[in-house]
Enzyme design. Structure first.
Site, PDB file in Angstrom:
ATOM      1  N   GLN A 238       0.828  -1.200   0.000  1.00  0.00           N
ATOM      2  CA  GLN A 238       0.000   0.000   0.000  1.00  0.00           C
ATOM      3  C   GLN A 238       0.870   1.261   0.000  1.00  0.00           C
ATOM      4  OE1 GLN A 238      -2.284  -0.655   3.545  1.00  0.00           O
ATOM      5  NE2 GLN A 238      -0.474  -0.872   4.811  1.00  0.00           N
ATOM      6  N   HIS A 268     -11.766   3.860  18.362  1.00  0.00           N
ATOM      7  CA  HIS A 268     -11.035   2.789  19.027  1.00  0.00           C
ATOM      8  C   HIS A 268     -11.617   2.443  20.403  1.00  0.00           C
ATOM      9  CE1 HIS A 268      -8.032   3.941  15.923  1.00  0.00           C
ATOM     10  NE2 HIS A 268      -7.946   2.627  15.852  1.00  0.00           N
ATOM     11  N   ASP A 292      -1.563   0.303  13.360  1.00  0.00           N
ATOM     12  CA  ASP A 292      -1.208   1.593  13.944  1.00  0.00           C
ATOM     13  C   ASP A 292      -1.064   1.524  15.464  1.00  0.00           C
ATOM     14  OD1 ASP A 292      -3.892   1.467  14.828  1.00  0.00           O
ATOM     15  OD2 ASP A 292      -4.570   2.609  13.090  1.00  0.00           O
ATOM     16  N   ASP A 312      -0.496  -8.182  11.446  1.00  0.00           N
ATOM     17  CA  ASP A 312      -0.732  -7.183  10.397  1.00  0.00           C
ATOM     18  C   ASP A 312       0.139  -7.537   9.196  1.00  0.00           C
ATOM     19  OD1 ASP A 312      -1.963  -4.127  10.222  1.00  0.00           O
ATOM     20  OD2 ASP A 312      -0.236  -4.449   8.921  1.00  0.00           O
ATOM     21  N   ASP A 346       0.079 -12.577   6.468  1.00  0.00           N
ATOM     22  CA  ASP A 346      -1.280 -12.581   5.947  1.00  0.00           C
ATOM     23  C   ASP A 346      -2.188 -13.239   6.984  1.00  0.00           C
ATOM     24  OD1 ASP A 346      -3.424 -14.465   4.410  1.00  0.00           O
ATOM     25  OD2 ASP A 346      -3.181 -12.555   3.373  1.00  0.00           O
ATOM     26  N   ALA A 347      -3.217 -12.531   7.420  1.00  0.00           N
ATOM     27  CA  ALA A 347      -4.057 -13.009   8.519  1.00  0.00           C
ATOM     28  C   ALA A 347      -4.731 -14.336   8.195  1.00  0.00           C
ATOM     29  CB  ALA A 347      -5.109 -11.952   8.856  1.00  0.00           C
ATOM     30  N   ASP A 364      -9.732  -5.686  12.929  1.00  0.00           N
ATOM     31  CA  ASP A 364      -9.752  -4.278  12.505  1.00  0.00           C
ATOM     32  C   ASP A 364      -9.117  -4.140  11.127  1.00  0.00           C
ATOM     33  OD1 ASP A 364     -10.162  -1.561  12.646  1.00  0.00           O
ATOM     34  OD2 ASP A 364      -8.376  -1.165  13.845  1.00  0.00           O
TER      35      ASP A 364
END
Length: 502
Positions: A238, A268, A292, A312, A346-347, A364
C-alpha cells in the site's frame, strides 16, 4: 546484418516486454490509489490495455518501409508516454473533471504503441531466422520479460522506487533500446542522426524526471491532500501517507482515510471497550489488522491483560508506528510494550496454522473494497477464527458504515451467523468518517451491557453503549447474503454502496 545485431533485437524484445507490463501495472496501481482500491480498476485497465495492444498489432501492417526507423520512433514515444504517465496522472487528478478519460486515454496510447513493437520487430528479423525459430525466440523473450516485470514490480520497484520513479526508469529503458538500435543499425536507418538526437534528448528528459521523482511525487500528492504531507512511503502492499494540520494528524492508506488523531479515540474506544469491559478476566488478546497500535493502546489499559498478539500484513506499517515519535506518542508506545507480540503475516494464512485460544479477538481490517481484503470477511475466514476464540470469549469486527453501506454491514453479520456465532451489532458516530458499524460475535447469546467502565475513557460509558445498540430506521437490518470465499458478494455490495458517495 551483423550476426550480433539480431541478438540485440531479441534482447530488445525482453526489455520492451518488461516495460510494457510495468506500464500496465503502474496504471492499475495508480488508479487503485486515486480511485479506490478496487478490482474494477485493475480489470478495466487490463482489458483496455490488451485491447489497445490488439489495435497496435493490427495497425502494424500499414508500416511497410523503413521499419527500423519506425521501430526507433515508436520506442521513443513509448518511453516518453509510459515514462511520464504516472506524473501526468498524479498532476491532473485534482484539476480535471474526467480523470478516467485521461487515465484510459494514456493506457490506450501506451497499449497501441506497445502493440506495434513486437510485430515490427518480427518483420525486421524475418530474414534472419526461419519463421518457427523466429516465433519461438520472440515469444520466449516476451514471456520471460513479462515474468520478470510481474516479480520485480511488487517486491522491488514499488517499495524502493515508487510509482513515479519506476515509470521514468522504464521509459529510460525504452528510449535506451531506441538509442542502441540507432548505433547498431546506423547504415540501414534513414535520418539516423535525427533519430539519435531525438533519443538523446528524450533520454535526458526522462533521466531528469527520474532524478527529480521525489520532488514530483511530493508536489503531486500535495495537490491531492489538503493538509501538509509529513510522511509518504510505498510498501509492497500500500501507499502510506501521513498529513498534519495543527494538532490533527491523519493517516491515509492508498488514498483512504484511516484515522484522524482528533477523533480516533471515538472509533477505538468503541471497538475495544464493549468487548473487554464484558470480559473482566480476559488475559490473552488477538488483534488482526490495526497496525497503527491504537486498538492495542486501548487494550493495554486493562491491567489483567497479559499478552496481545497483533497480526498485520504490512511490516512497513507496524515499523512506522514503532519508530515515529509523533505516532508513538499517539499510540502511547503500545507496539513497544513487552506484552505485545507483532507478527507480519497474511491473517488468513496465519490463522489457519494456529491452535491457541484467545479470550478476545479484535478484527480491525480495512473495508472490503477488493477481493484480497474481502476474503477476510468470508464465512471461511470466520470459521477459522471461531476455532481460536475461547468458549466464553468475544470477537468484534469493524464492519463499515451501516448508514452509507447497510447491505454490506448486515452481510457481515449474516456471514458471522452462518458459522454458528451469535451476534451483537452496534454503531457509533466518528466525525471523520460519519456513522460507523461494529459487530460482536460469540458462542452463546450471553452479552450484557457492562455497568462499569475504566476511569479516564473519553467517550465510552454504559449510556453511550446502550445508544449504540439501537438502530434507527435508516440503518435497520436488511435481508443479507452470506459472503463466501468463492463469490465474495460483499465486495460488490461495498463498491455499489460506497460509489454513490465517493
Amino acid at each position: 546484418m551483423h550476426k550480433r545485431l539480431p541478438v540485440l533485437l531479441l534482447i530488445s524484445v525482453f526489455i520492451i516486454a518488461t516495460c510494457g507490463l510495468i506500464y500496465e501495472l503502474i496504471a492499475g496501481t495508480l488508479a487503485s490509489y486515486l480511485l479506490g482500491d478496487s478490482v474494477t480498476q485493475f480489470s478495466t485497465i487490463i482489458g483496455v490495455y490488451l485491447f489497445s495492444m490488439g489495435i497496435g498489432s493490427w495497425l502494424s501492417k500499414y508500416f511497410e518501409k523503413n521499419l527500423l526507423s519506425w521501430f526507433i520512433q515508436i520506442e521513443i514515444l513509448v518511453g516518453l508516454v509510459g515514462g511520464t504517465s504516472s506524473t501526468i496522472l498524479f498532476m491532473v487528478f485534482e484539476s480535471v473533471s474526467s480523470f478516467r478519460l485521461v487515465l484510459y486515454g494514456l493506457v490506450s496510447i501506451t497499449g497501441i504503441l506497445v502493440g506495434l513493437e513486437i510485430p515490427l520487430l518480427m518483420r525486421i528479423l524475418k530474414d534472419r531466422y526461419e519463421f518457427k525459430d523466429l516465433v519461438s525466440k520472440v515469444f520466449t523473450f516476451d514471456y520471460i520479460g513479462a515474468l520478470i516485470a510481474s516479480l520485480v514490480f511488487p517486491l522491488i520497484l514499488i517499495p524502493y522506487l515508487g510509482l513515479v520513479r519506476t515509470a521514468y526508469l522504464f521509459g529510460i529503458l525504452n528510449v535506451g533500446v531506441a538509442l542502441l538500435v540507432c548505433f547498431g543499425f546506423a547504415p540501414e536507418i534513414n535520418a539516423v542522426r535525427y533519430l539519435k538526437s531525438a533519443s538523446i534528448i528524450s533520454l535526458i528528459a526522462l533521466l531528469t524526471g527520474f532524478v527529480l521523482a521525489n520532488v514530483i511525487t511530493s508536489f503531486s500528492e500535495s495537490l491531492t491532500y489538503a493538509d501538509t504531507i509529513i510522511y509518504s512511503k510505498s510498501t509492497p502492499y500500500q501507499r502510506i501517507i501521513l498529513t498534519k494540520r495543527g494538532r490533527d494528524l491523519r493517516l491515509f492508506l492508498n488514498g483512504n482515510l484511516q484515522f484522524s488523531s482528533i477523533d480516533e479515540y471515538r472509533y477505538h474506544e468503541a471497538l475495544i471497550h464493549p468487548v473487554l469491559q464484558a470480559l473482566p478476566q480476559a488475559q490473552n488478546i488477538l488483534v488482526m489488522g490495526g497496525g497503527d497500535g491504537l486498538a492495542v493502546r486501548e487494550i493495554l489499559k486493562y491491567p489483567q491483560v497479559k499478552s496481545v498478539t497483533l497480526v498485520d500484513l504490512d511490516k512497513g506499517m507496524t515499523e512506522l508506528f514503532q519508530s515515529n515519535e509523533m505516532l508513538i506518542k499517539l499510540n502511547q508506545r503500545s507496539l513497544l510494550s513487552p506484552k505485545v507480540k507483532v507478527i507480519s503475516a497474511d491473517a488468513f494464512a496465519w490463522a489457519r496454522m494456529q491452535h491457541t485460544n484467545y479470550d478476545a479477538i479484535i478484527i480491525d481490517f480495512p473495508d472490503p473494497s477488493n477481493y484480497s481484503v474481502g476474503k477476510l470477511y468470508t464465512n471461511k475466514f470466520y470459521s477459522i477464527i471461531k476455532r481460536l476464540l475461547s468458549p466464553n470469549g468475544i470477537m468484534v469486527i469493524q464492519s463499515t458504515s451501516p448508514y452509507v453501506a447497510p447491505k454490506s454491514f448486515w452481510t457481515v453479520e449474516k456471514t458471522l451467523q452462518s458459522v454458528g456465532l451469535h451476534t451483537v451489532p452496534y454503531h457509533n458516530y466518528v466525525p471523520s468518517f460519519g456513522e460507523w458499524g461494529y459487530i460482536m460475535a460469540m458462542y452463546k447469546p450471553s452479552y450484557h451491557v457492562p455497568d462499569k467502565y475504566l476511569p479516564g475513557l473519553r467517550f465510552m460509558s454504559k449510556g453511550t453503549l446502550e445508544q449504540m445498540l439501537y438502530f434507527p430506521r435508516d440503518m435497520a437490518r436488511l435481508p443479507a447474503s452470506v459472503n463466501r470465499l468463492n463469490n465474495q458478494i460483499l465486495v460488490k455490495y461495498f463498491e455499489d454502496e460506497w460509489s454513490t458517495v465517493l
